[in-house]
Scaffold this motif. Structure first.
Motif, PDB file in Angstrom:
ATOM      1  N   ALA A   1      49.566 -50.841 147.385  1.00  0.00           N
ATOM      2  CA  ALA A   1      50.517 -49.415 147.510  1.00  0.00           C
ATOM      3  C   ALA A   1      51.538 -49.130 146.336  1.00  0.00           C
ATOM      4  N   LEU A   2      51.852 -50.073 145.513  1.00  0.00           N
ATOM      5  CA  LEU A   2      53.186 -49.661 144.752  1.00  0.00           C
ATOM      6  C   LEU A   2      52.600 -48.704 143.489  1.00  0.00           C
ATOM      7  N   PRO A   3      51.619 -48.744 142.942  1.00  0.00           N
ATOM      8  CA  PRO A   3      51.653 -47.961 141.807  1.00  0.00           C
ATOM      9  C   PRO A   3      51.742 -46.317 141.969  1.00  0.00           C
ATOM     10  N   PRO A   4      51.542 -45.781 142.968  1.00  0.00           N
ATOM     11  CA  PRO A   4      51.778 -44.236 143.145  1.00  0.00           C
ATOM     12  C   PRO A   4      53.128 -43.993 143.147  1.00  0.00           C
ATOM     13  N   LEU A   5      54.089 -44.834 143.655  1.00  0.00           N
ATOM     14  CA  LEU A   5      55.477 -44.639 143.632  1.00  0.00           C
ATOM     15  C   LEU A   5      55.993 -44.642 142.156  1.00  0.00           C
ATOM     16  N   ILE A   6      55.625 -45.709 141.574  1.00  0.00           N
ATOM     17  CA  ILE A   6      56.217 -45.940 140.159  1.00  0.00           C
ATOM     18  C   ILE A   6      55.656 -44.729 139.299  1.00  0.00           C
ATOM     19  N   ARG A   7      54.455 -44.403 139.551  1.00  0.00           N
ATOM     20  CA  ARG A   7      54.065 -43.111 138.595  1.00  0.00           C
ATOM     21  C   ARG A   7      54.845 -41.831 139.022  1.00  0.00           C
ATOM     22  N   LEU A   8      54.821 -41.671 140.002  1.00  0.00           N
ATOM     23  CA  LEU A   8      55.533 -40.336 140.617  1.00  0.00           C
ATOM     24  C   LEU A   8      57.065 -40.303 140.243  1.00  0.00           C
ATOM     25  N   THR A   9      57.501 -41.510 140.323  1.00  0.00           N
ATOM     26  CA  THR A   9      59.317 -41.785 140.104  1.00  0.00           C
ATOM     27  C   THR A   9      59.206 -41.416 138.573  1.00  0.00           C
ATOM     28  N   ASP A  10      58.487 -42.123 137.680  1.00  0.00           N
ATOM     29  CA  ASP A  10      58.323 -41.945 136.161  1.00  0.00           C
ATOM     30  C   ASP A  10      58.140 -40.341 135.896  1.00  0.00           C
ATOM     31  N   LEU A  11      57.126 -39.826 136.619  1.00  0.00           N
ATOM     32  CA  LEU A  11      56.960 -38.148 136.272  1.00  0.00           C
ATOM     33  C   LEU A  11      57.967 -37.417 136.652  1.00  0.00           C
ATOM     34  N   GLY A  12      58.488 -37.595 137.841  1.00  0.00           N
ATOM     35  CA  GLY A  12      59.559 -36.711 138.452  1.00  0.00           C
ATOM     36  C   GLY A  12      60.839 -36.752 137.517  1.00  0.00           C
ATOM     37  N   ILE A  13      61.391 -37.999 137.166  1.00  0.00           N
ATOM     38  CA  ILE A  13      62.336 -37.974 136.244  1.00  0.00           C
ATOM     39  C   ILE A  13      62.201 -37.426 134.805  1.00  0.00           C
ATOM     40  N   ARG A  14      60.974 -37.651 134.267  1.00  0.00           N
ATOM     41  CA  ARG A  14      60.684 -37.009 133.144  1.00  0.00           C
ATOM     42  C   ARG A  14      60.642 -35.488 132.998  1.00  0.00           C
ATOM     43  N   GLU A  15      60.307 -34.991 134.336  1.00  0.00           N
ATOM     44  CA  GLU A  15      59.957 -33.343 134.495  1.00  0.00           C
ATOM     45  C   GLU A  15      61.433 -32.751 134.750  1.00  0.00           C
ATOM     46  N   VAL A  16      62.440 -33.471 134.906  1.00  0.00           N
ATOM     47  CA  VAL A  16      63.760 -32.863 134.975  1.00  0.00           C
ATOM     48  C   VAL A  16      63.932 -32.066 133.530  1.00  0.00           C
ATOM     49  N   ASP A  17      64.644 -30.818 133.897  1.00  0.00           N
ATOM     50  CA  ASP A  17      64.847 -29.904 132.853  1.00  0.00           C
ATOM     51  C   ASP A  17      65.963 -30.518 131.968  1.00  0.00           C
TER      52      ASP A  17
ATOM     53  N   ALA B   1      73.461 -30.363 129.448  1.00  0.00           N
ATOM     54  CA  ALA B   1      74.476 -30.063 129.888  1.00  0.00           C
ATOM     55  C   ALA B   1      75.615 -31.098 130.477  1.00  0.00           C
ATOM     56  N   SER B   2      75.118 -32.022 131.314  1.00  0.00           N
ATOM     57  CA  SER B   2      75.716 -33.155 131.971  1.00  0.00           C
ATOM     58  C   SER B   2      76.233 -33.941 130.919  1.00  0.00           C
ATOM     59  N   ARG B   3      75.383 -34.285 130.005  1.00  0.00           N
ATOM     60  CA  ARG B   3      75.924 -35.039 128.610  1.00  0.00           C
ATOM     61  C   ARG B   3      77.235 -34.616 128.130  1.00  0.00           C
ATOM     62  N   ALA B   4      76.941 -33.015 127.993  1.00  0.00           N
ATOM     63  CA  ALA B   4      78.152 -32.582 127.258  1.00  0.00           C
ATOM     64  C   ALA B   4      79.350 -32.588 127.982  1.00  0.00           C
ATOM     65  N   PHE B   5      79.446 -32.523 129.330  1.00  0.00           N
ATOM     66  CA  PHE B   5      80.520 -32.580 130.281  1.00  0.00           C
ATOM     67  C   PHE B   5      81.032 -33.915 130.288  1.00  0.00           C
ATOM     68  N   GLY B   6      80.464 -34.889 129.615  1.00  0.00           N
ATOM     69  CA  GLY B   6      81.020 -36.392 129.632  1.00  0.00           C
ATOM     70  C   GLY B   6      80.455 -37.178 130.511  1.00  0.00           C
ATOM     71  N   ALA B   7      79.425 -37.028 131.375  1.00  0.00           N
ATOM     72  CA  ALA B   7      78.785 -37.881 132.043  1.00  0.00           C
ATOM     73  C   ALA B   7      77.963 -39.080 131.658  1.00  0.00           C
ATOM     74  N   THR B   8      78.243 -40.057 131.937  1.00  0.00           N
ATOM     75  CA  THR B   8      77.527 -41.186 131.305  1.00  0.00           C
ATOM     76  C   THR B   8      76.168 -41.292 131.732  1.00  0.00           C
ATOM     77  N   ARG B   9      75.398 -42.251 130.910  1.00  0.00           N
ATOM     78  CA  ARG B   9      73.972 -42.384 131.327  1.00  0.00           C
ATOM     79  C   ARG B   9      73.653 -42.589 132.923  1.00  0.00           C
ATOM     80  N   ALA B  10      74.258 -43.583 133.329  1.00  0.00           N
ATOM     81  CA  ALA B  10      74.255 -43.964 134.745  1.00  0.00           C
ATOM     82  C   ALA B  10      74.528 -42.615 135.750  1.00  0.00           C
ATOM     83  N   GLN B  11      75.523 -41.806 135.299  1.00  0.00           N
ATOM     84  CA  GLN B  11      75.988 -40.708 136.280  1.00  0.00           C
ATOM     85  C   GLN B  11      74.868 -39.757 136.008  1.00  0.00           C
ATOM     86  N   ILE B  12      74.342 -39.546 135.040  1.00  0.00           N
ATOM     87  CA  ILE B  12      73.200 -38.525 134.746  1.00  0.00           C
ATOM     88  C   ILE B  12      72.284 -39.043 135.528  1.00  0.00           C
TER      89      ILE B  12
END
Length: 285
Positions: free
Chosen positions: A164-180, A186-197
């Motif tokens: 049952a694990l593969p769909p969760l990995i695939r869709l988590t990857d897809l969802g994060i890569r689809e973020v604008d 803009a978050s990085r420009a305001f000084g957010a770290t990679r973990a904060q982003i």
């Protein structure tokens, strides 16, 4: 005409399993005991709750997820029907296995999905593994799990997690890569770290897609209950298996109806919550 590679593959596989059992048997047993104790704790808790209270709890969860009273009534009616079929205890056992399996999938799948989204090289290496996990027949997972952990609930959980694990990995990857990308910049420009982003922007915005992955993972975990019963996992799957073994169509039908009701209730609740997150994200955009 063909070279003999069946013998070497089978021999190497058996040697690997023997090596793991002999040299790391104590570690596997310790891990099995910890996982089993956690499962039994959840199972005893679910079975200790009075059925009327559990029905009210599930109905409240359905109402909170969907904000639709009709869905809450439907979930309560479905659980009541399971009790009327005489399958309440078996349903709680199955629900405990699903909860543990899905939690394990979330603990493993979310970090792997995040890594896949942040590293193209890691994603390229992970995709063939996920393809293999999804294409191998589910019966095959039971063999190494049973050999390493014996018969019972623990190998059933591990086989369920692998399936049952593969769909969760695939869709988590897809969802994060689809973020604008502009939002991330803009978050990085305001000084957010990679973990904060990641924790403050990417994961919240991709949560609807992640919820779809959790929904699919839960449905796949539920589909394994009958197969897992072949190695000693109790619950609704055992009822279906007994019906097949005894050629008792009525018993098999009762177990099948129970699985369908559980699947519908869980699916509707998770889908409703995912749609709410999607509407909330659209409203913010």
């Amino acid at each position: 005409m063909f070279p003999d590679i069946r013998g070497p593959i089978a021999s190497a596989t058996n040697d690997l399993v023997d090596f793991l059992v002999v040299d790391y048997g104590d570690a596997f047993e310790a891990f099995s005991n910890v996982l089993l104790q956690g499962l039994l704790f959840i199972e005893r808790g679910l079975r200790a709750v009075p059925p009327w209270a559990m029905i009210l709890i599930i109905a409240a969860v359905a109402l909170a997820a969907s904000r639709k009273p009709l869905m809450a009534v439907g979930a309560a009616a479905g659980l009541w029907f399971i009790g009327a079929l005489g399958m309440w205890d078996q349903a709680m056992q199955t629900l405990a296995i699903i909860l543990v399996s899905v939690c394990f999938c979330i603990l493993v799948g979310l970090p792997l999905g995040v890594l896949a989204a942040s590293s193209r090289m890691f994603r390229r290496g992970l995709i063939p593994v996920l393809d293999l996990m999804q294409t191998i027949p589910s019966f095959v997972y039971l063999i190494p799990a049973a050999m390493l952990f014996g018969l019972g609930k623990v190998p059933a959980i591990l086989a369920t997690v692998i399936y049952a694990l593969p769909p969760l990995i695939r869709l988590t990857d897809l969802g994060i890569r689809e973020v604008d990308g502009e939002v991330v910049e803009a978050s990085r420009a305001f000084g957010a770290t990679r973990a904060q982003i990641l924790t403050g922007v990417q994961i919240p915005l991709s949560m609807p897609t992640i919820m779809q992955g959790i929904n699919q993972t839960t449905m796949l975990a539920l589909s394994m209950v009958v197969i897992a019963s072949m190695i000693g996992a109790r619950g609704v799957g055992e009822t279906v298996l007994l019906g097949l073994q005894r050629n008792d169509s009525g018993t098999g039908l009762v177990g099948g109806i129970t699985i369908v009701i559980l699947a519908v209730v869980i699916d509707r609740i998770t889908q409703a919550y995912g749609r709410r997150l999607q509407r909330h994200r659209s409203a913010e955009a």
